[in-house]
Write an enzyme that holds these catalytic residues in place. Structure first.
Site, PDB file in Angstrom:
ATOM      1  N   HIS A  10      33.919  39.954  31.909  1.00 14.85           N
ATOM      2  CA  HIS A  10      33.510  39.981  33.378  1.00 14.85           C
ATOM      3  C   HIS A  10      34.252  38.886  34.270  1.00 14.85           C
ATOM      4  O   HIS A  10      34.716  39.047  35.257  1.00 14.85           O
ATOM      5  CB  HIS A  10      31.988  39.793  33.460  1.00 14.85           C
ATOM      6  CG  HIS A  10      31.365  39.630  34.686  1.00 14.85           C
ATOM      7  ND1 HIS A  10      30.727  40.661  35.205  1.00 14.85           N
ATOM      8  CD2 HIS A  10      31.755  38.852  36.118  1.00 14.85           C
ATOM      9  CE1 HIS A  10      30.140  40.455  36.560  1.00 14.85           C
ATOM     10  NE2 HIS A  10      30.874  39.413  37.027  1.00 14.85           N
ATOM     11  N   GLU A  11      34.383  37.668  33.625  1.00 14.23           N
ATOM     12  CA  GLU A  11      35.131  36.681  34.666  1.00 14.23           C
ATOM     13  C   GLU A  11      36.543  36.873  34.355  1.00 14.23           C
ATOM     14  O   GLU A  11      37.055  36.479  35.430  1.00 14.23           O
ATOM     15  CB  GLU A  11      34.621  35.248  33.885  1.00 14.23           C
ATOM     16  CG  GLU A  11      33.065  34.965  33.984  1.00 14.23           C
ATOM     17  CD  GLU A  11      32.503  35.218  35.536  1.00 14.23           C
ATOM     18  OE1 GLU A  11      33.302  34.779  36.392  1.00 14.23           O
ATOM     19  OE2 GLU A  11      31.396  35.555  35.566  1.00 14.23           O
ATOM     20  N   HIS A  66      37.465  39.274  37.246  1.00 11.47           N
ATOM     21  CA  HIS A  66      37.771  38.782  38.190  1.00 11.47           C
ATOM     22  C   HIS A  66      39.008  38.304  38.780  1.00 11.47           C
ATOM     23  O   HIS A  66      39.363  38.598  39.894  1.00 11.47           O
ATOM     24  CB  HIS A  66      36.653  37.591  38.511  1.00 11.47           C
ATOM     25  CG  HIS A  66      35.360  38.093  39.047  1.00 11.47           C
ATOM     26  ND1 HIS A  66      35.088  38.519  40.199  1.00 11.47           N
ATOM     27  CD2 HIS A  66      34.185  37.860  38.346  1.00 11.47           C
ATOM     28  CE1 HIS A  66      33.959  38.834  40.365  1.00 11.47           C
ATOM     29  NE2 HIS A  66      33.308  38.334  39.232  1.00 11.47           N
TER      30      HIS A  66
END
Length: 219
Positions: free
Chosen positions: A176-177, A180
């Site tokens: 997820h990170e 980004h």
């Protein structure tokens, strides 16, 4: 190529602008605001770290990001989420979790990590589907199918290259990170029919797995 898979444009911020913005974030009295979906910084590829910040400023920025992540509260925060298009993310998951949920999701404590220029690759064919949220998409959650295990590489704030394998919920946080930093939101990979407000999730679908939601909502 669909819109959700089209590569994001790269940020055009020069080193001086990144350093100036980072210094302003660190000098502010309050936590930096977490920008929300629709802000262009979330839809650009962040600039790779190559020394734009000196060691003191980088360390101070990591501290601010960690505090902001805790205050949100969340288990990860990428620099673009505070308006800074730099390939830096902080991760930490030490929140208490329901035993059944933790078992189903493979959720174990993740010690604090600060990652510069992270990248990951799936390990094996295993995939896992769970509801997922984002500090930059407040009020909503959706099911995302992700690799169950990943191998990651990154550079630490001390300049040392690091590698590690992550599984379960830790692997989800890493993916997820890192996404980004490529201008990708979890919504780009989500089952669209699973999207629901946090209130609806809490009232109907807050189960260890999304199986009931999948049958009912049709995804």
């Amino acid at each position: 190529m669909t819109p959700s898979t089209r590569p994001a444009p790269g940020s055009d911020w020069p080193a001086a602008r990144i350093a100036e913005a980072a210094a302003e974030i660190v000098a502010a009295e309050d936590h930096p605001p977490i920008v929300q979906a629709g802000h262009p910084v979330l839809r650009t590829r962040a600039v790779p770290f190559d020394g734009q910040l000196d060691a003191e400023l980088l360390a101070a920025l990591v501290v601010v990001m960690r505090r902001t992540m805790h205050a949100a509260p969340g288990v990860g925060l990428a620099a673009p989420q505070i308006g800074l298009p730099l390939q830096l993310a902080v991760l930490e998951d030490t929140w208490a979790a329901d035993e059944d949920v933790a078992r189903a999701r493979g959720r174990t404590p993740l010690p604090f990590l600060a990652m510069l220029n992270p990248a990951y690759i799936p390990l094996g064919d295993g995939r896992a589907e769970f509801f997922e949220g984002c500090l930059s998409v407040r009020g909503y959650t959706a099911v995302v199918r992700r690799a169950a295990r990943v191998g990651a590489r990154w550079t630490g704030p001390d300049g040392e290259a690091r590698t590690a394998e992550f599984g379960g919920w830790q692997a989800r946080i890493v993916q997820h990170e890192t996404d980004h930093l490529a201008g990708t939101l979890y919504l780009d990979k989500a089952e669209s029919r699973s999207l629901c407000s946090n209130d609806e999730y809490a009232a109907r679908w807050a189960h260890p797995t999304p199986e009931l939601a999948a049958r009912t909502l049709g995804f």
